[in-house]
Design an enzyme around this catalytic site. Sequence first.
Site, PDB file in Angstrom:
ATOM      1  N   ARG A 121      89.540  31.052   2.758  1.00 35.66           N
ATOM      2  CA  ARG A 121      88.872  29.931   2.237  1.00 35.66           C
ATOM      3  C   ARG A 121      88.432  29.070   3.244  1.00 35.66           C
ATOM      4  O   ARG A 121      88.304  27.934   3.229  1.00 35.66           O
ATOM      5  CB  ARG A 121      89.964  29.126   1.271  1.00 35.66           C
ATOM      6  CG  ARG A 121      90.370  29.889   0.041  1.00 35.66           C
ATOM      7  CD  ARG A 121      91.623  29.304  -0.948  1.00 35.66           C
ATOM      8  NE  ARG A 121      91.673  29.817  -2.180  1.00 35.66           N
ATOM      9  CZ  ARG A 121      92.674  30.608  -2.472  1.00 35.66           C
ATOM     10  NH1 ARG A 121      93.533  31.004  -1.325  1.00 35.66           N
ATOM     11  NH2 ARG A 121      92.893  31.210  -3.642  1.00 35.66           N
ATOM     12  N   LYS A 143      73.976  25.442   6.654  1.00 41.80           N
ATOM     13  CA  LYS A 143      73.509  26.477   5.461  1.00 41.80           C
ATOM     14  C   LYS A 143      73.974  28.005   5.763  1.00 41.80           C
ATOM     15  O   LYS A 143      73.491  28.234   6.699  1.00 41.80           O
ATOM     16  CB  LYS A 143      72.036  26.498   5.132  1.00 41.80           C
ATOM     17  CG  LYS A 143      71.717  25.118   4.231  1.00 41.80           C
ATOM     18  CD  LYS A 143      70.232  25.188   3.847  1.00 41.80           C
ATOM     19  CE  LYS A 143      69.754  24.076   2.811  1.00 41.80           C
ATOM     20  NZ  LYS A 143      68.277  24.392   2.519  1.00 41.80           N
ATOM     21  N   GLU A 185      58.730  27.195  11.622  1.00 37.94           N
ATOM     22  CA  GLU A 185      59.808  26.023  11.371  1.00 37.94           C
ATOM     23  C   GLU A 185      59.606  25.001  12.424  1.00 37.94           C
ATOM     24  O   GLU A 185      59.704  23.947  12.125  1.00 37.94           O
ATOM     25  CB  GLU A 185      61.040  26.825  11.780  1.00 37.94           C
ATOM     26  CG  GLU A 185      61.479  28.033  10.898  1.00 37.94           C
ATOM     27  CD  GLU A 185      61.797  27.235   9.404  1.00 37.94           C
ATOM     28  OE1 GLU A 185      61.562  26.152   9.016  1.00 37.94           O
ATOM     29  OE2 GLU A 185      62.179  28.276   8.525  1.00 37.94           O
ATOM     30  N   LYS A 227      65.965  17.977  12.777  1.00 42.08           N
ATOM     31  CA  LYS A 227      66.949  18.438  11.584  1.00 42.08           C
ATOM     32  C   LYS A 227      68.394  17.881  11.745  1.00 42.08           C
ATOM     33  O   LYS A 227      68.897  17.460  10.708  1.00 42.08           O
ATOM     34  CB  LYS A 227      66.968  20.068  12.079  1.00 42.08           C
ATOM     35  CG  LYS A 227      67.801  20.629  10.896  1.00 42.08           C
ATOM     36  CD  LYS A 227      67.949  22.125  10.648  1.00 42.08           C
ATOM     37  CE  LYS A 227      68.405  22.573   9.582  1.00 42.08           C
ATOM     38  NZ  LYS A 227      68.260  24.130   9.314  1.00 42.08           N
ATOM     39  N   GLU A 237      72.091  18.493   0.718  1.00 42.60           N
ATOM     40  CA  GLU A 237      70.441  18.750   0.005  1.00 42.60           C
ATOM     41  C   GLU A 237      70.464  18.224  -1.442  1.00 42.60           C
ATOM     42  O   GLU A 237      69.841  18.571  -2.266  1.00 42.60           O
ATOM     43  CB  GLU A 237      69.951  20.148  -0.063  1.00 42.60           C
ATOM     44  CG  GLU A 237      68.473  20.403  -0.016  1.00 42.60           C
ATOM     45  CD  GLU A 237      68.164  21.721   0.194  1.00 42.60           C
ATOM     46  OE1 GLU A 237      67.892  22.523  -0.636  1.00 42.60           O
ATOM     47  OE2 GLU A 237      68.305  22.301   1.394  1.00 42.60           O
ATOM     48  N   ARG A 241      67.171  16.059   2.545  1.00 40.55           N
ATOM     49  CA  ARG A 241      67.143  17.165   3.386  1.00 40.55           C
ATOM     50  C   ARG A 241      66.250  18.527   2.690  1.00 40.55           C
ATOM     51  O   ARG A 241      65.848  19.335   3.413  1.00 40.55           O
ATOM     52  CB  ARG A 241      68.620  17.758   3.294  1.00 40.55           C
ATOM     53  CG  ARG A 241      68.790  19.322   3.904  1.00 40.55           C
ATOM     54  CD  ARG A 241      70.321  19.504   4.401  1.00 40.55           C
ATOM     55  NE  ARG A 241      70.193  20.848   5.223  1.00 40.55           N
ATOM     56  CZ  ARG A 241      71.449  21.229   5.621  1.00 40.55           C
ATOM     57  NH1 ARG A 241      72.222  20.613   5.516  1.00 40.55           N
ATOM     58  NH2 ARG A 241      71.327  22.487   6.323  1.00 40.55           N
ATOM     59  N   ASN A 245      62.518  22.228   3.438  1.00 36.63           N
ATOM     60  CA  ASN A 245      61.966  23.383   2.752  1.00 36.63           C
ATOM     61  C   ASN A 245      60.536  23.640   2.428  1.00 36.63           C
ATOM     62  O   ASN A 245      60.041  24.357   1.686  1.00 36.63           O
ATOM     63  CB  ASN A 245      63.014  23.707   1.497  1.00 36.63           C
ATOM     64  CG  ASN A 245      64.248  23.836   1.500  1.00 36.63           C
ATOM     65  OD1 ASN A 245      64.704  24.776   2.203  1.00 36.63           O
ATOM     66  ND2 ASN A 245      65.137  22.937   0.983  1.00 36.63           N
ATOM     67  N   HIS A 248      58.827  26.929   1.674  1.00 39.33           N
ATOM     68  CA  HIS A 248      59.849  27.899   1.635  1.00 39.33           C
ATOM     69  C   HIS A 248      59.987  28.349   0.037  1.00 39.33           C
ATOM     70  O   HIS A 248      60.382  29.711   0.056  1.00 39.33           O
ATOM     71  CB  HIS A 248      61.388  27.342   1.824  1.00 39.33           C
ATOM     72  CG  HIS A 248      61.403  27.184   3.397  1.00 39.33           C
ATOM     73  ND1 HIS A 248      60.616  26.280   4.302  1.00 39.33           N
ATOM     74  CD2 HIS A 248      62.501  27.712   4.215  1.00 39.33           C
ATOM     75  CE1 HIS A 248      60.979  26.542   5.326  1.00 39.33           C
ATOM     76  NE2 HIS A 248      62.244  27.303   5.481  1.00 39.33           N
ATOM     77  N   HIS A 252      59.798  32.001   0.239  1.00 37.42           N
ATOM     78  CA  HIS A 252      60.886  33.016  -0.308  1.00 37.42           C
ATOM     79  C   HIS A 252      60.303  33.904  -1.507  1.00 37.42           C
ATOM     80  O   HIS A 252      60.755  35.163  -1.645  1.00 37.42           O
ATOM     81  CB  HIS A 252      61.918  32.130  -0.941  1.00 37.42           C
ATOM     82  CG  HIS A 252      62.678  31.341  -0.130  1.00 37.42           C
ATOM     83  ND1 HIS A 252      63.700  30.605  -0.327  1.00 37.42           N
ATOM     84  CD2 HIS A 252      62.734  31.677   1.494  1.00 37.42           C
ATOM     85  CE1 HIS A 252      64.284  29.864   0.499  1.00 37.42           C
ATOM     86  NE2 HIS A 252      63.598  30.794   2.017  1.00 37.42           N
ATOM     87  N   HIS A 265      60.824  36.206   8.183  1.00 32.84           N
ATOM     88  CA  HIS A 265      61.135  34.891   7.424  1.00 32.84           C
ATOM     89  C   HIS A 265      59.782  33.747   7.651  1.00 32.84           C
ATOM     90  O   HIS A 265      59.211  33.030   6.869  1.00 32.84           O
ATOM     91  CB  HIS A 265      62.288  34.105   7.542  1.00 32.84           C
ATOM     92  CG  HIS A 265      62.660  32.885   6.857  1.00 32.84           C
ATOM     93  ND1 HIS A 265      62.328  32.627   5.542  1.00 32.84           N
ATOM     94  CD2 HIS A 265      62.809  31.543   7.511  1.00 32.84           C
ATOM     95  CE1 HIS A 265      62.769  31.400   5.313  1.00 32.84           C
ATOM     96  NE2 HIS A 265      62.933  30.634   6.413  1.00 32.84           N
TER      97      HIS A 265
END
Length: 363
Positions: A121, A143, A185, A227, A237, A241, A245, A248, A252, A265
């Site tokens: 956890r 993330k 990026e 960032k 997000e 935030r 993306n 993205h 993606h 990527h």
Amino acid sequence: MDTLTVDLAERSYPIHIGRGLLKEPGHFEALLKGRRAVIVTNETVAPLYLDTLKQTLAAVHDGPVEALILPDGEQYKNVDTLNRIYTFLLERRLDRSAMLIALGGGVIGDITGFAAATYLRGVDFIQVPTTLLSQVDSSVGGKTGVNHALGKNMIGAFHQPRLVVIDTDTLNTLPDRELSAGLAEVIKYGLIDDADFFVWLEEHLPRLLAREPEALAWAIHRSCADKARVVAQDERESGRRALLNLGHTFGHAIENGMGYGQWLHGEAVGAGMIMAAHLSRQMHWIDDDDLNRTTHLIQAARLPVAPPTGLSAERFKQIMAGDKKVLQGQLRLVLLQGIGTSVVTADFDPGALDNTLNALTRP
């Protein structure tokens, strides 16, 4: 060495940026005291930097530093590989005081971070990114996650690292293709919220491609600072935030549609930013000059400026319908309102999206 801070109150952490930091044990000492440490890396990075990091940690760590070496590639960023990390930790009976150390690019950072978020956890971890893309983006902000056949990064958690150590010397061994992927990026930060940085990139991109240490260090610093500021304002997000993306959702879709690992990527994000800029132009939110400057910079970074052949407009829309940013059945996209100005919106003309997809895709 340069140090930035991600300001998240009691969960704040430093980002150290500089040359030769893998050989400096002082950055790690306080976090490793009394803990068992495991380095997670891959088959490409291990021969280059694993022994160096082990020796560095041995100088400030009483017990052995173990390492798990995973296969390299986006196609291994999945629950099967994640389970290998769990098994490694469980077999060695690591407890909640354990410290995981991610040594590698974005895949290693994301999957190690997710393992840290979920093992017992939650245990602590450190990011030691070795690619430009991971140094300027994925190592910062917490993330973590893995891919699914139906979507990229659809399984994950927000789990902040305790420390980020960016040794810019690791970029000396980075293939040219990976360097360009990282520049996608970097360019993104200029487009979404930092027009001055975009102008700097237009002027200094040749220095970055030539791997001039001072230029790379400044680009990494500026990207991480941009960032860190956004993450401090919106860690999970829920709002601002999501601007990070840009490109993205399209990117993606490319990665998923082509099969993970076919395009890097950053390559997919580069083409995705062109698609976002094209749609922004269709909406009359940017002018031809903004679109041309964006296209020129991405192309100059040796990145694709169009999606790959074989993905139809309909296939794009099908994959994008399952994007994480879909809210209450509405697709939200990050679009431009100028160089350095962006917005997350579902208020775009579907016909304009169709025009963009039909103009740029090559089925």
